[in-house]
Design an enzyme around this catalytic site. Structure first.
Site, short mmCIF file in Angstrom:
data_model
loop_
_atom_site.label_atom_id
_atom_site.label_comp_id
_atom_site.label_asym_id
_atom_site.label_seq_id
_atom_site.Cartn_x
_atom_site.Cartn_y
_atom_site.Cartn_z
N LYS A 133 44.90 19.60 68.14
CA LYS A 133 45.77 18.92 67.17
C LYS A 133 45.83 17.42 67.40
CE LYS A 133 48.62 22.71 65.53
NZ LYS A 133 49.97 23.23 65.31
N LYS A 218 39.05 29.13 63.15
CA LYS A 218 40.00 30.14 62.66
C LYS A 218 40.55 29.75 61.30
CE LYS A 218 44.60 28.94 64.10
NZ LYS A 218 45.88 29.14 64.68
N LYS A 221 46.46 27.72 58.34
CA LYS A 221 47.12 27.35 57.10
C LYS A 221 47.12 25.85 56.84
CE LYS A 221 51.45 29.24 58.63
NZ LYS A 221 51.85 28.69 59.92
P1 AMP Z 1 51.03 30.15 62.72
O1 AMP Z 1 50.42 30.14 61.37
O2 AMP Z 1 50.25 29.28 63.67
O3 AMP Z 1 52.49 29.92 62.73
O4 AMP Z 1 50.83 31.63 63.28
C1 AMP Z 1 51.68 32.70 63.02
C2 AMP Z 1 51.07 33.97 63.53
O5 AMP Z 1 49.85 34.26 62.83
C3 AMP Z 1 50.66 33.89 65.02
O6 AMP Z 1 50.90 35.14 65.61
C4 AMP Z 1 49.21 33.60 64.97
O7 AMP Z 1 48.54 34.05 66.12
C5 AMP Z 1 48.77 34.38 63.75
N1 AMP Z 1 47.59 33.80 63.13
C6 AMP Z 1 47.49 32.59 62.54
N2 AMP Z 1 46.24 32.38 62.08
C7 AMP Z 1 45.52 33.48 62.41
C8 AMP Z 1 44.16 33.88 62.20
N3 AMP Z 1 43.29 33.10 61.56
N4 AMP Z 1 43.77 35.10 62.66
C9 AMP Z 1 44.66 35.91 63.28
N5 AMP Z 1 45.95 35.59 63.51
C10 AMP Z 1 46.38 34.40 63.08
#
Ligand code: AMP
Ligand code: TRP
Length: 355
Positions: A133, A218, A221
């Protein structure tokens, strides 16, 4: 000495498993963008289908984490509500679990400070997500916020405040989870047994959903190019288009095989298809002879899986008072659970209790 005994007793009481032998589960999701298929397959689906039924579970929209990079206040506010609404639309049932917003429960920030006093500067700087980041912020000509560095202290506080046993997250959070465990152990060694040492649990399939256009990174968002990201609220036709345009083969063999190294794009589609249909990616690979057919089936599987979620989301949007009430009750419950343990932690480190 009396003080020490008392604070140890308070700590022990706070550490006891809250509801008999039921496990405590906590997980969080940032309102930093629209939720993606990665969020759903990597985390949310398991919260809905398993965790809320088998454990005493709390799910949190971690809005304070969304302030660690440059942000638009109105957007964060909007996405916080949208994220909470999507969690309910996906099937979290407020009669079974608490759904709440991080900033509504002051204990997160209170405990985060103690975690900053427990962690070292070096171990924070080693976090992969921090390094990535930083690179991204610098590439955009933005300054790096100090909170981006201390982010894992807040995440550890989120988890440890609740005596959490298990944290269901995608693979990308493994390093933050190791750090959280280290902090819990270190704190307990220094000051007495205040915290449960939690463990991460990852899904068997699709623990890391990759970007459809760049299958080596990955599906996140807040990625800049949104062409490779399936959002949970994308229209069916948009999902179809994105999946049909997925990058499949850089080696040029033309065959469908499950090999994450050699064919990351194909492997990703197989993972997604397997996660949607309950199959196994290695077995599915043998059923396809063309990328086109694989993409078509994957697209339809994703569209069908997300259809009820989109419909329920629309219904919930029409009833914001209901969502408010869920979040109010969730925060109240969370506060009641977190406060005794955070108070015990404050006492254990030597802060004088309020008089
Ligand atoms: P975040 O969007 O970073 O707040 O992630 C929220 C949850 O979604 C966390 O448990 C992440 O590990 C999971 N997560 C986010 N992006 C992915 C992805 N591309 N594949 C699998 N899990 C994800
Ligand atoms: N760091 C997590 C992510 O980016 C979000 C998060 C914050 C979290 N606090 C948490 C996840 C506590 C699980 C438990 O995905």
């Amino acid at each position: 000495m009396a003080g020490t005994t008392q604070s140890t007793a308070a700590a022990a009481a706070a550490t006891a498993t809250p509801t008999g032998t039921r496990k405590r589960i906590f997980s969080g999701i940032q309102p930093s963008g629209h939720l993606t298929l990665g969020n759903y397959l990597g985390a949310m689906r398991r919260w809905v289908e398993e965790d809320q039924h088998r454990a005493d579970a709390l799910f949190c929209v971690v809005d304070m984490h969304a302030l660690t990079v440059e942000h638009d206040p109105a957007r964060v506010r909007r996405l916080t509500r949208q994220t909470a609404t999507l969690l309910l639309a996906a099937g979290l049932d407020p009669r079974r679990c608490a759904v709440f917003v991080q900033s509504h429960v002051a204990e997160h920030a209170r405990l985060s400070y103690l975690m900053e006093c427990t962690a070292s500067d070096g171990e924070m700087r080693r976090m992969i997500q921090y390094k990535e980041k930083v690179a991204r912020e610098e590439a955009r000509g933005r300054s790096v916020r100090l909170s981006l560095l201390t982010y894992p202290a807040l995440m550890a506080a989120d988890i440890l405040a609740y005596g959490t046993d298990e944290v269901p997250v995608g693979d990308d959070q493994a390093q933050h989870m190791e750090l959280t465990r280290d902090l819990a152990v270190r704190f307990n060694q220094r000051y007495g047994p205040v915290f449960t040492v939690p463990r991460a649990v990852h899904p068997q399939v699709a623990a890391r959903v990759m970007d459809l256009r760049d299958p080596t990174s990955k599906m996140g968002k807040s990625n800049d190019d949104t062409g490779g990201i399936v959002y949970l609220l994308d229209e069916a036709d948009v999902i179809r288009k994105k999946v049909m345009r997925a990058v499949t083969d850089s080696g040029g063999t033309g065959e469908v095989g499950y090999d994450r190294e050699a064919q990351p794009g194909v492997a990703n589609l197989l993972d997604v298809l397997a996660a949607c249909t309950g199959g196994r990616p290695q077995v599915l690979a043998e059923e396809y002879t063309s990328y086109g057919a694989l993409k078509k089936d994957t697209a339809e599987a994703v569209v069908e899986m997300l259809r009820p979620l989109r419909e329920r989301h629309a219904e919930l949007c029409a009833d914001p008072a209901y969502v408010d009430e869920v979040l109010r009750a969730g925060a109240e419950r969370a506060r009641g659970l977190a406060r005794p343990r955070v108070d015990a932690a404050y006492a254990a480190v030597g802060l004088m209790p309020p008089v």
